[in-house]
Design a protein around this motif. Structure first.
Motif, mmCIF file in Angstrom:
data_model
loop_
_atom_site.group_PDB
_atom_site.id
_atom_site.type_symbol
_atom_site.label_atom_id
_atom_site.label_comp_id
_atom_site.label_asym_id
_atom_site.label_seq_id
_atom_site.Cartn_x
_atom_site.Cartn_y
_atom_site.Cartn_z
ATOM 1 N N LYS A 1 55.772 24.635 106.908
ATOM 2 C CA LYS A 1 54.719 25.450 107.500
ATOM 3 C C LYS A 1 53.856 26.061 106.400
ATOM 4 N N ALA A 2 52.522 25.988 106.616
ATOM 5 C CA ALA A 2 51.585 26.524 105.627
ATOM 6 C C ALA A 2 50.225 26.695 106.290
ATOM 7 N N LYS A 3 49.291 27.212 105.526
ATOM 8 C CA LYS A 3 47.917 27.356 106.007
ATOM 9 C C LYS A 3 46.958 26.956 104.899
ATOM 10 N N VAL A 4 45.706 26.790 105.260
ATOM 11 C CA VAL A 4 44.697 26.373 104.294
ATOM 12 C C VAL A 4 44.623 27.395 103.160
ATOM 13 N N GLY A 5 44.657 26.888 101.923
ATOM 14 C CA GLY A 5 44.604 27.767 100.757
ATOM 15 C C GLY A 5 45.955 28.052 100.146
ATOM 16 N N ASP A 6 47.045 27.738 100.892
ATOM 17 C CA ASP A 6 48.386 27.927 100.322
ATOM 18 C C ASP A 6 48.612 26.938 99.178
ATOM 19 N N VAL A 7 49.466 27.334 98.240
ATOM 20 C CA VAL A 7 49.791 26.479 97.092
ATOM 21 C C VAL A 7 51.209 25.949 97.266
ATOM 22 N N SER B 1 56.892 19.157 87.273
ATOM 23 C CA SER B 1 56.455 19.906 88.459
ATOM 24 C C SER B 1 54.962 19.680 88.726
ATOM 25 N N ARG B 2 54.595 19.766 90.027
ATOM 26 C CA ARG B 2 53.197 19.598 90.421
ATOM 27 C C ARG B 2 52.812 20.705 91.384
ATOM 28 N N ARG B 3 51.518 21.090 91.357
ATOM 29 C CA ARG B 3 50.985 22.114 92.266
ATOM 30 C C ARG B 3 49.851 21.500 93.078
ATOM 31 N N VAL B 4 49.834 21.787 94.356
ATOM 32 C CA VAL B 4 48.780 21.283 95.236
ATOM 33 C C VAL B 4 48.275 22.446 96.088
ATOM 34 N N THR B 5 46.960 22.681 96.060
ATOM 35 C CA THR B 5 46.335 23.693 96.910
ATOM 36 C C THR B 5 45.874 23.018 98.189
ATOM 37 N N LEU B 6 46.353 23.481 99.317
ATOM 38 C CA LEU B 6 46.094 22.831 100.599
ATOM 39 C C LEU B 6 44.678 23.083 101.083
ATOM 40 N N ASN B 7 44.066 22.025 101.629
ATOM 41 C CA ASN B 7 42.771 22.161 102.286
ATOM 42 C C ASN B 7 42.897 21.655 103.725
ATOM 43 N N GLN B 8 41.764 21.664 104.441
ATOM 44 C CA GLN B 8 41.798 21.309 105.860
ATOM 45 C C GLN B 8 42.294 19.880 106.089
ATOM 46 N N LYS B 9 41.955 18.939 105.183
ATOM 47 C CA LYS B 9 42.318 17.537 105.358
ATOM 48 C C LYS B 9 43.828 17.319 105.266
ATOM 49 N N ASP B 10 44.511 18.179 104.519
ATOM 50 C CA ASP B 10 45.955 18.011 104.332
ATOM 51 C C ASP B 10 46.745 18.207 105.624
ATOM 52 N N PHE B 11 46.113 18.842 106.636
ATOM 53 C CA PHE B 11 46.806 19.080 107.905
ATOM 54 C C PHE B 11 46.560 17.948 108.897
ATOM 55 N N GLY B 12 45.886 16.884 108.471
ATOM 56 C CA GLY B 12 45.627 15.749 109.336
ATOM 57 C C GLY B 12 46.806 14.796 109.388
ATOM 58 N N PHE C 1 33.609 27.831 114.624
ATOM 59 C CA PHE C 1 33.877 28.580 113.387
ATOM 60 C C PHE C 1 35.064 29.507 113.560
ATOM 61 N N ALA C 2 35.133 30.135 114.747
ATOM 62 C CA ALA C 2 36.247 31.053 115.016
ATOM 63 C C ALA C 2 37.574 30.296 115.076
ATOM 64 N N VAL C 3 37.548 29.083 115.704
ATOM 65 C CA VAL C 3 38.759 28.279 115.789
ATOM 66 C C VAL C 3 39.215 27.847 114.406
ATOM 67 N N GLN C 4 38.238 27.417 113.589
ATOM 68 C CA GLN C 4 38.591 26.975 112.235
ATOM 69 C C GLN C 4 39.133 28.128 111.399
ATOM 70 N N LEU C 5 38.535 29.307 111.560
ATOM 71 C CA LEU C 5 38.986 30.481 110.823
ATOM 72 C C LEU C 5 40.399 30.866 111.259
ATOM 73 N N ALA C 6 40.642 30.795 112.574
ATOM 74 C CA ALA C 6 41.985 31.140 113.077
ATOM 75 C C ALA C 6 43.019 30.133 112.596
ATOM 76 N N PHE C 7 42.616 28.846 112.539
ATOM 77 C CA PHE C 7 43.545 27.800 112.076
ATOM 78 C C PHE C 7 43.898 27.990 110.609
ATOM 79 N N SER C 8 42.876 28.359 109.821
ATOM 80 C CA SER C 8 43.101 28.518 108.379
ATOM 81 C C SER C 8 43.960 29.725 108.069
ATOM 82 N N GLN C 9 43.968 30.720 109.007
ATOM 83 C CA GLN C 9 44.732 31.937 108.732
ATOM 84 C C GLN C 9 46.119 31.916 109.379
ATOM 85 N N SER C 10 46.409 30.894 110.184
ATOM 86 C CA SER C 10 47.724 30.792 110.810
ATOM 87 C C SER C 10 48.490 29.625 110.214
#
Length: 241
Positions: A61-67, A77-88, A12-21
């Protein structure tokens, strides 16, 4: 039990750190299945901007939750909100739609060459001495008919009276389709006439049914055919409504 709880807490800590960096996120932009270059990819959260390459690919460069905002000239124009899968490995796959170009007014002018007719050349008058000394003496009759009738030209004129008026060649639907395909591309129907892709074939069949279409193709005048297609589009819209 304690080990399991620690592992879960660590993950959980790793995932939280990944989402915030911020981490690189990759993706590809396409239009109707084709790679689209020159599209700006903007991270609305951080303000960073990149542009898609010739293959439609990008990395930002982005993090989870960025638009991410995808924008380009003549594209919606299109908008996409990033989730964890987008970094795969798959990244972000985005399809852009072209904006319809509205034709406000078309003015067609016929160009006329500004050429002034030259006055006919006036032959100089011949003196009496020149006439008498000329190899062909106009004062002596030699049996020839001067300024006589041109019987060949008269024969052609009489023959033309008995010829029927030339009829226009009847153009088949296949020949019409080939002519339209050679002179008008798909963008003309989608952007200029603002037809939907599934309406193009129905609209052309509607035009082929008009006898004027065959006459215009016989004349091979692309400008007149363009005017004809624009006017038929209005009739087509009224029929659909």
């Amino acid at each position: 039990m304690k080990i399991t709880s620690l592992i879960a807490l660590f993950l959980f800590a790793v995932q939280l750190a990944f989402s915030q960096s911020e981490n690189p996120v990759h993706g590809k932009v396409t239009t109707e299945g084709f790679p689209t270059a020159g599209i700006e990819v903007i991270n609305q959260t951080s303000g960073s901007v990149v542009v898609t390459d010739a293959s439609g690919k990008f990395s930002i460069k982005a993090k989870v939750g960025d638009v991410l905002i995808f924008a380009g000239k003549n594209y919606t124009s299109r908008r996409v909100t990033l989730n964890q899968k987008d970094f795969g490995k798959t990244g972000v796959e985005t399809n852009m739609n072209q904006e319809a170009i509205q034709l406000v007014e078309v003015e067609i002018k016929k160009e006329v060459d500004d050429v002034k007719p030259e006055p006919p050349a006036v032959a100089p008058l011949r003196s009496v001495d020149n006439i008498l000394n000329s190899p062909t003496n106009m004062m002596v009759y030699n049996g020839a008919i001067i300024h006589g009738l041109d019987f060949v030209a008269i024969g052609k004129m009489v023959g033309n009276l008995f010829k029927g008026k030339k009829k226009d060649k009847v153009i088949s639907n296949i020949e019409m389709k080939e002519y339209i395909s050679d002179n008008f591309n798909k963008d003309f129907f989608l952007n200029t006439l603002q037809l939907k892709e599934d309406e193009i074939e129905i609209f052309l069949e509607f035009c082929y049914a008009d006898a004027k279409m065959s006459t215009l193709i016989n004349n091979n005048n692309v400008l007149e055919i363009t005017d004809f297609l624009i006017s038929k589009k209005e009739e087509f819209r009224k029929l659909k409504n």
